[in-house]
Write a protein that holds these residues in place. Structure first.
Motif, short mmCIF file in Angstrom:
data_model
loop_
_atom_site.label_atom_id
_atom_site.label_comp_id
_atom_site.label_asym_id
_atom_site.label_seq_id
_atom_site.Cartn_x
_atom_site.Cartn_y
_atom_site.Cartn_z
N LEU A 58 0.83 -1.20 0.00
CA LEU A 58 0.00 0.00 0.00
C LEU A 58 0.87 1.25 0.00
CD1 LEU A 58 -2.41 -1.20 2.82
CD2 LEU A 58 -2.73 -1.42 0.34
N LEU A 59 0.41 2.27 -0.71
CA LEU A 59 1.14 3.53 -0.75
C LEU A 59 1.08 4.17 0.64
CD1 LEU A 59 2.71 5.61 -2.42
CD2 LEU A 59 0.51 6.66 -3.00
N ASN A 60 2.23 4.29 1.27
CA ASN A 60 2.31 4.88 2.61
C ASN A 60 2.42 6.39 2.53
OD1 ASN A 60 2.68 3.96 5.52
ND2 ASN A 60 4.32 5.46 5.30
N GLY A 61 3.20 6.89 1.56
CA GLY A 61 3.38 8.32 1.42
C GLY A 61 4.20 8.66 0.20
N VAL A 62 4.19 9.93 -0.16
CA VAL A 62 4.90 10.42 -1.34
C VAL A 62 5.62 11.72 -1.00
CG1 VAL A 62 3.29 9.37 -2.98
CG2 VAL A 62 2.89 11.70 -2.19
N GLY A 63 6.59 12.06 -1.82
CA GLY A 63 7.29 13.32 -1.65
C GLY A 63 8.21 13.58 -2.82
N VAL A 64 8.86 14.72 -2.79
CA VAL A 64 9.78 15.12 -3.85
C VAL A 64 11.12 15.46 -3.23
CG1 VAL A 64 10.26 16.86 -5.63
CG2 VAL A 64 7.94 16.01 -5.31
N ARG A 65 12.19 14.95 -3.84
CA ARG A 65 13.55 15.30 -3.44
C ARG A 65 13.97 16.47 -4.30
NH1 ARG A 65 17.82 17.15 -1.44
NH2 ARG A 65 19.79 16.01 -1.61
N SER A 66 14.24 17.58 -3.64
CA SER A 66 14.71 18.78 -4.32
C SER A 66 16.11 19.10 -3.82
CB SER A 66 13.79 19.97 -4.04
OG SER A 66 12.51 19.72 -4.55
N LYS A 67 16.88 19.74 -4.69
CA LYS A 67 18.22 20.18 -4.31
C LYS A 67 18.49 21.48 -5.05
CE LYS A 67 22.92 18.49 -3.80
NZ LYS A 67 23.82 17.36 -3.94
N PHE A 68 18.84 22.51 -4.29
CA PHE A 68 19.10 23.82 -4.88
C PHE A 68 17.93 24.27 -5.78
CE2 PHE A 68 23.41 21.88 -4.54
CZ PHE A 68 23.81 22.58 -3.40
N PHE A 69 16.73 24.09 -5.33
CA PHE A 69 15.51 24.50 -6.02
C PHE A 69 15.18 23.68 -7.26
CE2 PHE A 69 17.33 28.25 -3.89
CZ PHE A 69 16.33 28.48 -2.95
N PHE A 70 15.94 22.63 -7.52
CA PHE A 70 15.64 21.74 -8.63
C PHE A 70 14.95 20.49 -8.09
CE2 PHE A 70 19.43 24.03 -10.15
CZ PHE A 70 18.93 24.54 -11.35
N LYS A 71 13.91 20.06 -8.75
CA LYS A 71 13.25 18.81 -8.38
C LYS A 71 14.05 17.67 -9.01
CE LYS A 71 8.68 20.78 -7.95
NZ LYS A 71 7.31 20.85 -8.45
N ILE A 72 14.56 16.78 -8.16
CA ILE A 72 15.40 15.67 -8.64
C ILE A 72 14.54 14.44 -8.94
CG2 ILE A 72 17.41 14.23 -8.18
CD1 ILE A 72 17.99 17.29 -8.38
N TYR A 73 13.71 14.02 -7.98
CA TYR A 73 12.83 12.88 -8.20
C TYR A 73 11.61 12.95 -7.29
CZ TYR A 73 15.32 10.84 -4.14
OH TYR A 73 15.90 10.62 -2.91
N ALA A 74 10.54 12.32 -7.74
CA ALA A 74 9.36 12.09 -6.92
C ALA A 74 9.47 10.67 -6.40
CB ALA A 74 8.09 12.26 -7.75
N ALA A 75 9.14 10.49 -5.12
CA ALA A 75 9.29 9.17 -4.51
C ALA A 75 7.99 8.73 -3.85
CB ALA A 75 10.41 9.19 -3.47
N GLY A 76 7.79 7.42 -3.87
CA GLY A 76 6.68 6.82 -3.15
C GLY A 76 7.19 5.67 -2.31
#
Length: 187
Positions: A41-59
């Protein structure tokens, strides 16, 4: 009469399970099935950003949803982290450097020493990823953590201790990003 109908509809829609979530334009399924048939089951999601750049979306997917790192690491159940890359390109060396920084920030000296072989094996499985690529890190008890890049299984790293350290990169005492940890924990 109309007011009670509106309230009933609101209650109905709020109580329906979410079928999927979207983060940074990436559709995350509400549940996935591992190769052995285990439903996560999907527990949660988020986005890894670095220096204002979105690197990846994670689940983060789990057999049993949880909102604490301790509970998640204690479970010897199926787990999956899905990373959808949003940045134009992340080189292999940059990926390995990021993995190693996460391991070092969240592992004890004893863990790092005892898992040095597993960490080296894990790092060898990676290559450059580009926008639109997906990495799946799939843990199955008794098997270990499989690494899939662009739908190709690259290899498996044995053991729950390795997977616990890997998950600590996002969920541990020094997560790669606090807001990403909160998102993956469903906060």
């Amino acid at each position: 009469m109309q007011k009670s109908l509106v309230m009933a509809l609101i209650v109905l829609f709020c109580s329906l399970p979410a079928m999927a979530r979207e983060v940074a334009g990436i559709h995350m399924e509400d549940e996935v099935t591992q190769e052995d048939g285990t439903v996560l089951l999907l527990n949660g999601v988020g986005v890894r950003s670095k220096f204002f750049f979105k690197i990846y979306a994670a689940g983060l997917y789990l057999e049993s949803k949880s909102s604490t790192t301790e509970e998640i690491l204690a479970q010897d159940e199926g787990k999956r982290v899905v990373m959808h890359f949003l940045y134009s390109e992340v080189g292999r060396d940059d990926l390995v450097e990021a993995w190693n920084a996460g391991f070092t920030a969240n592992g004890t000296a004893e863990q790092l020493a005892s898992l040095a072989g597993e960490i080296a094996t894990f790092n060898q499985l990676f290559d450059t990823v580009k926008e639109g690529d997906r990495i799946i890190l799939d843990y199955r008890p008794g098997t270990g953590t499989s690494v899939t890049i662009r739908d190709e299984v690259k290899g498996v790293v044995a053991g729950k201790p390795f997977n616990d350290l890997l998950l600590s990169i996002w969920l541990g005492k020094e997560p790669v990003a606090e807001d990403l940890r909160a998102g993956l924990l469903g906060s």
